[in-house]
Design an enzyme around this catalytic site. Sequence first.
Site, PDB file in Angstrom:
ATOM      1  N   GLY A  13       3.640 -16.709   6.325  1.00 29.75           N
ATOM      2  CA  GLY A  13       3.481 -15.862   7.503  1.00 29.75           C
ATOM      3  C   GLY A  13       3.223 -16.300   8.664  1.00 29.75           C
ATOM      4  N   ALA A  14       3.819 -17.500   8.878  1.00 30.41           N
ATOM      5  CA  ALA A  14       3.358 -18.534  10.048  1.00 30.41           C
ATOM      6  C   ALA A  14       4.044 -18.103  11.219  1.00 30.41           C
ATOM      7  CB  ALA A  14       3.758 -19.846   9.518  1.00 30.41           C
ATOM      8  N   VAL A  61       7.676 -14.178   0.152  1.00 29.48           N
ATOM      9  CA  VAL A  61       6.583 -14.752  -1.003  1.00 29.48           C
ATOM     10  C   VAL A  61       6.585 -13.631  -2.102  1.00 29.48           C
ATOM     11  CG1 VAL A  61       5.395 -15.861   0.709  1.00 29.48           C
ATOM     12  CG2 VAL A  61       4.656 -13.553   0.112  1.00 29.48           C
ATOM     13  N   SER A 139      -9.229 -10.024   3.042  1.00 28.20           N
ATOM     14  CA  SER A 139      -9.643  -9.422   4.348  1.00 28.20           C
ATOM     15  C   SER A 139     -11.020  -8.626   3.999  1.00 28.20           C
ATOM     16  CB  SER A 139      -8.912  -7.883   4.461  1.00 28.20           C
ATOM     17  OG  SER A 139      -9.507  -6.997   5.373  1.00 28.20           O
ATOM     18  N   TYR A 152      -3.878  -1.832   0.352  1.00 29.91           N
ATOM     19  CA  TYR A 152      -4.148  -3.003   0.949  1.00 29.91           C
ATOM     20  C   TYR A 152      -5.554  -3.396   0.250  1.00 29.91           C
ATOM     21  CZ  TYR A 152      -5.124  -5.921   5.042  1.00 29.91           C
ATOM     22  OH  TYR A 152      -5.454  -7.201   5.764  1.00 29.91           O
ATOM     23  N   ALA A 153      -6.530  -2.785   0.225  1.00 31.99           N
ATOM     24  CA  ALA A 153      -7.724  -3.224  -0.152  1.00 31.99           C
ATOM     25  C   ALA A 153      -7.931  -3.690  -1.706  1.00 31.99           C
ATOM     26  CB  ALA A 153      -8.802  -1.980  -0.034  1.00 31.99           C
ATOM     27  N   ALA A 154      -7.108  -2.812  -2.442  1.00 31.29           N
ATOM     28  CA  ALA A 154      -6.825  -3.395  -3.810  1.00 31.29           C
ATOM     29  C   ALA A 154      -6.036  -4.858  -3.675  1.00 31.29           C
ATOM     30  CB  ALA A 154      -6.095  -2.424  -4.584  1.00 31.29           C
TER      31      ALA A 154
HETATM   32  P1  NAI Z   1       0.981 -10.059  11.030  1.00 30.73           P
HETATM   33  O1  NAI Z   1       1.791  -8.768  10.774  1.00 30.73           O
HETATM   34  O2  NAI Z   1       0.917 -10.259  12.577  1.00 30.73           O
HETATM   35  O3  NAI Z   1       1.704 -11.244  10.504  1.00 30.73           O
HETATM   36  C1  NAI Z   1       2.091 -11.312   9.199  1.00 30.73           C
HETATM   37  C2  NAI Z   1       3.113 -12.340   8.909  1.00 30.73           C
HETATM   38  O4  NAI Z   1       3.267 -12.348   7.418  1.00 30.73           O
HETATM   39  C3  NAI Z   1       4.394 -12.395   9.525  1.00 30.73           C
HETATM   40  O5  NAI Z   1       4.704 -13.825   9.854  1.00 30.73           O
HETATM   41  C4  NAI Z   1       5.354 -11.998   8.561  1.00 30.73           C
HETATM   42  O6  NAI Z   1       6.625 -12.464   8.841  1.00 30.73           O
HETATM   43  C5  NAI Z   1       4.641 -12.404   7.209  1.00 30.73           C
HETATM   44  N1  NAI Z   1       5.258 -11.915   6.035  1.00 30.73           N
HETATM   45  C6  NAI Z   1       5.215 -10.518   5.715  1.00 30.73           C
HETATM   46  N2  NAI Z   1       5.599 -10.192   4.718  1.00 30.73           N
HETATM   47  C7  NAI Z   1       5.875 -11.503   4.038  1.00 30.73           C
HETATM   48  C8  NAI Z   1       6.829 -11.823   2.780  1.00 30.73           C
HETATM   49  N3  NAI Z   1       6.880 -10.645   1.871  1.00 30.73           N
HETATM   50  N4  NAI Z   1       7.179 -12.923   2.724  1.00 30.73           N
HETATM   51  C9  NAI Z   1       6.790 -13.816   3.822  1.00 30.73           C
HETATM   52  N5  NAI Z   1       6.276 -13.819   4.881  1.00 30.73           N
HETATM   53  C10 NAI Z   1       5.818 -12.493   5.049  1.00 30.73           C
HETATM   54  O7  NAI Z   1      -0.428 -10.184  10.424  1.00 30.73           O
HETATM   55  P2  NAI Z   1      -1.691 -10.839  10.681  1.00 30.73           P
HETATM   56  O8  NAI Z   1      -2.648 -10.067  11.519  1.00 30.73           O
HETATM   57  O9  NAI Z   1      -1.419 -12.266  11.445  1.00 30.73           O
HETATM   58  O10 NAI Z   1      -2.295 -11.138   9.293  1.00 30.73           O
HETATM   59  C11 NAI Z   1      -2.124 -12.298   8.607  1.00 30.73           C
HETATM   60  C12 NAI Z   1      -2.980 -12.169   7.543  1.00 30.73           C
HETATM   61  O11 NAI Z   1      -4.375 -11.815   7.674  1.00 30.73           O
HETATM   62  C13 NAI Z   1      -2.357 -11.008   6.656  1.00 30.73           C
HETATM   63  O12 NAI Z   1      -2.722 -11.224   4.921  1.00 30.73           O
HETATM   64  C14 NAI Z   1      -3.545  -9.862   6.863  1.00 30.73           C
HETATM   65  O13 NAI Z   1      -3.662  -8.988   5.695  1.00 30.73           O
HETATM   66  C15 NAI Z   1      -4.817 -10.785   6.973  1.00 30.73           C
HETATM   67  N6  NAI Z   1      -5.855  -9.992   7.706  1.00 30.73           N
HETATM   68  C16 NAI Z   1      -5.659  -9.698   9.134  1.00 30.73           C
HETATM   69  C17 NAI Z   1      -6.329  -8.971   9.734  1.00 30.73           C
HETATM   70  C18 NAI Z   1      -6.386  -8.361  11.213  1.00 30.73           C
HETATM   71  O14 NAI Z   1      -7.183  -7.778  11.615  1.00 30.73           O
HETATM   72  N7  NAI Z   1      -5.045  -8.518  11.816  1.00 30.73           N
HETATM   73  C19 NAI Z   1      -7.973  -8.699   9.314  1.00 30.73           C
HETATM   74  C20 NAI Z   1      -8.054  -9.137   7.850  1.00 30.73           C
HETATM   75  C21 NAI Z   1      -6.972  -9.671   7.083  1.00 30.73           C
END
Ligand code: NAI
Length: 246
Positions: A13-14, A61, A139, A152-154
């Site tokens: 998710g980079a 993934v 999270s 999501y929480a699960a």
């Molecule tokens: P975002 O939506 O901005 O980015 C998500 C990234 O994951 C993107 O690069 C996307 O391409 C990638 N992605 C999604 N599904 C994928 C898959 N099947 N295979 C490969 N890549 C995939 O999300 P954000 O906010 O940067 O979140 C990153 C992590 O942090 C997530 O796991 C999210 O649940 C967690 N998180 C985020 C919070 C927030 O407030 N933004 C709070 C708590 C946790």
Amino acid sequence: MAELKQQVAIVTGASRGIGLAIATELSRAGAHVACVARGLEGAVAAAAGLRGEARGYACDVADSSACTELVKRVEEELGPIDILVNNAGVTRDNVLVRLKDEDWTTVLDTNLRGAFNLTRAVARGMMKRRSGRIINIASVVGLTGNRGQTNYAASKAGLVGFSKSAALELASRGVLVNVVAPGFIDTDMTAELGEDTRSELADQIPLGRIGSPGDIAGVVRFLAGPDSTYMTGQVLVVDGGMVMHG
Ligand code: NAI
């Protein structure tokens, strides 16, 4: 700051948000970073902005054989993997009674199965080399629960149990597994909430602001680096003080 000099890291998710900040931070610390996203374009663009031998890879993934293939390719192109950051995550929010089967499956498959797929794929090599760091991004809602986010929480609570169990299995082989549990962070994931909701949320955070992706990236670098060698199976909550457990 070259504390991760010559180390090879995979960050999922980079392409944006927290994952991009983590990839940037690890590369600044000297690591060669494999930037993983669903689309090749986003992954390559992310890698192009990094130092070292960064490369972009497309991989869903949730797809187990794609993950095995990814690890093989990264090892061929960048070398043995020292650090894995399972950051890729999605939301499909709705109240429980309206949640569709695919909302459940997509979130669990990406957030939890994705981490399992890649952790399993890197674990054998790390165990053989008797060193490795696995950092899973959960999270705070995995610890507290949240209305409208049962799926999501699960997935995030599952990630905590998964990480602690993997930490127990891998500890004797020098592989450390830890979790970062972010609170409310300013990314595309949270941008959909209106300005009013965001400022109401900020008011409930003791440190008085929504977090930035960089707030998470620094903690991930700590868990990947030389200052956390006596930590495994831990959950570091990075949320501006929103949730405090005894
Ligand atoms: P975002 O939506 O901005 O980015 C998500 C990234 O994951 C993107 O690069 C996307 O391409 C990638 N992605 C999604 N599904 C994928 C898959 N099947 N295979 C490969 N890549 C995939 O999300 P954000 O906010 O940067 O979140 C990153 C992590 O942090 C997530 O796991 C999210 O649940 C967690 N998180 C985020 C919070 C927030 O407030 N933004 C709070 C708590 C946790």
